[in-house]
Write an enzyme that holds these catalytic residues in place. Structure first.
Site, PDB file in Angstrom:
ATOM      1  N   LYS A  72       3.232  -6.091 -19.016  1.00  0.00           N
ATOM      2  CA  LYS A  72       2.805  -7.012 -20.071  1.00  0.00           C
ATOM      3  C   LYS A  72       1.279  -7.093 -20.235  1.00  0.00           C
ATOM      4  O   LYS A  72       0.778  -7.276 -21.336  1.00  0.00           O
ATOM      5  CB  LYS A  72       3.377  -8.416 -19.823  1.00  0.00           C
ATOM      6  CG  LYS A  72       4.893  -8.482 -20.009  1.00  0.00           C
ATOM      7  CD  LYS A  72       5.435  -9.845 -19.647  1.00  0.00           C
ATOM      8  CE  LYS A  72       5.978 -10.543 -20.854  1.00  0.00           C
ATOM      9  NZ  LYS A  72       6.617 -11.825 -20.572  1.00  0.00           N
ATOM     10  N   ASP A 108       6.451 -15.366 -26.621  1.00  0.00           N
ATOM     11  CA  ASP A 108       6.907 -16.372 -25.647  1.00  0.00           C
ATOM     12  C   ASP A 108       6.516 -17.787 -26.071  1.00  0.00           C
ATOM     13  O   ASP A 108       7.257 -18.746 -25.844  1.00  0.00           O
ATOM     14  CB  ASP A 108       6.330 -16.076 -24.256  1.00  0.00           C
ATOM     15  CG  ASP A 108       7.048 -14.910 -23.587  1.00  0.00           C
ATOM     16  OD1 ASP A 108       8.205 -14.628 -23.941  1.00  0.00           O
ATOM     17  OD2 ASP A 108       6.437 -14.271 -22.703  1.00  0.00           O
TER      18      ASP A 108
END
Ligand code: ATR
Length: 283
Positions: A72, A108
């Site tokens: 990520k 997110d």
């Protein structure tokens, strides 16, 4: 349409076996009757650069995909463009191609907010939040709370320095505290969010008194294994409203699907049940 012409998306991680994303996206493809496919890909860190190069030149045939642990952060250095949210969070979880350019975002923060929008409408009328934890997940939650108008975010972490680094980055609506201050910080707060692994798999959590929060306060946990974490169980027994973290996982998947397959999917009770079933089977 031949199988090779259908849009293909992926989730890339290392290892990748634990990812629930294929189940989510394949469910949506099936439900909508869309041509398309979604593939879990295990790519080792040393192979990531070559993987991204094949994405950009089109030779891999993917329209985009999700990025998970441990890629990520590394992905930030490899893509052509990073959206503001991913830049602020410092991590990428969604990729898509736009005229041959590889674009990166992070959904997110959207997932966190959309879960509460669905499960606790009106949650943004509160203005003071307490967040436990200062890791990657905490950054997404901070981003969501700032963009939804929270005025005061009290950040408590075992390692005070990490909380300070986040308050320095995200500005003066965030204050940094040691975890020993947690009980005091909860006084009058409207929202409590656990972003640490505490309570994961049912492990022990400190004895917190949530009743000193505001009368309408909400407690949520981004951990969803088990669905009702020890922190949520404690808060519920004390009479507080609680929201589990599974909805964040489901909602963060929506923007990627919409980009790759051209249709905005819905998070339904049926999808939720599908993932719970898989969790129970341990698959
Ligand atoms: P993630 O990306 O999932 O947020 P992370 O970046 O490793 O993961 O962050 C984990 C968070 O959980 C940190 O806030 C960590 O506290 P430290 O910064 O002090 O390490 C917190 N954490 C993990 N285990 C913990 C424990 N047993 N007690 C308190 N905090 C814990």
């Amino acid at each position: 349409m031949g199988e090779l012409d259908q849009p293909r998306a992926f989730v890339v991680g290392y290892p990748i076996g634990h990812s629930r994303s294929p189940l989510i996206h394949r469910h949506w493809l099936d439900q909508a009757g869309l041509a398309g496919s979604y593939h879990p890909l295990a790519v080792a860190p040393a192979e990531l650069r070559a993987f991204v190069a094949a994405l950009k030149d089109g030779s891999s045939g993917f329209v985009g995909g999700n990025v998970t642990i441990p890629h990520k952060e590394a992905m930030l250095e490899l893509v052509d463009e990073i959206d503001d949210t991913a830049r602020q969070i410092g991590a990428v979880n969604t990729l898509w191609l736009d005229n041959g350019r590889l674009m990166a975002g992070n959904t997110d923060s959207h997932g966190f907010a959309a879960n509460l929008d669905e499960s606790a409408p009106g949650w943004t009328s509160g203005k003071t939040a307490v967040i436990l934890g200062a890791g990657g997940a905490s950054r997404s939650v901070i981003h969501a709370l700032l963009s939804r108008g929270f005025q005061s975010i009290r950040l408590a972490n075992r390692t005070l320095e990490r909380a300070r680094a986040l308050s320095d980055q995200f500005g003066d609506r965030i204050s940094a505290h040691g975890i020993d201050q947690l009980q005091k910080l909860l006084k009058g707060a409207d929202l409590f969010v656990n972003t640490t692994s505490m309570g994961m798999g049912g492990s022990a959590v400190p004895d917190i008194d949530f009743t000193i929060m505001a009368e309408t306060a909400l407690v949520t946990d981004i951990v969803y294994t088990p669905l009702e974490t020890p922190i949520l169980a404690l808060a519920r027994r004390q009479g507080l409203t609680t929201v589990d973290g599974l909805g964040m996982l489901l909602h963060q998947a929506v923007p990627g699907f919409a980009r790759w397959f051209g249709q905005t999917p819905r998070v339904t009770p049926e999808l939720r049940q599908l993932i719970i079933g898989a969790m129970e089977k341990g698959s």
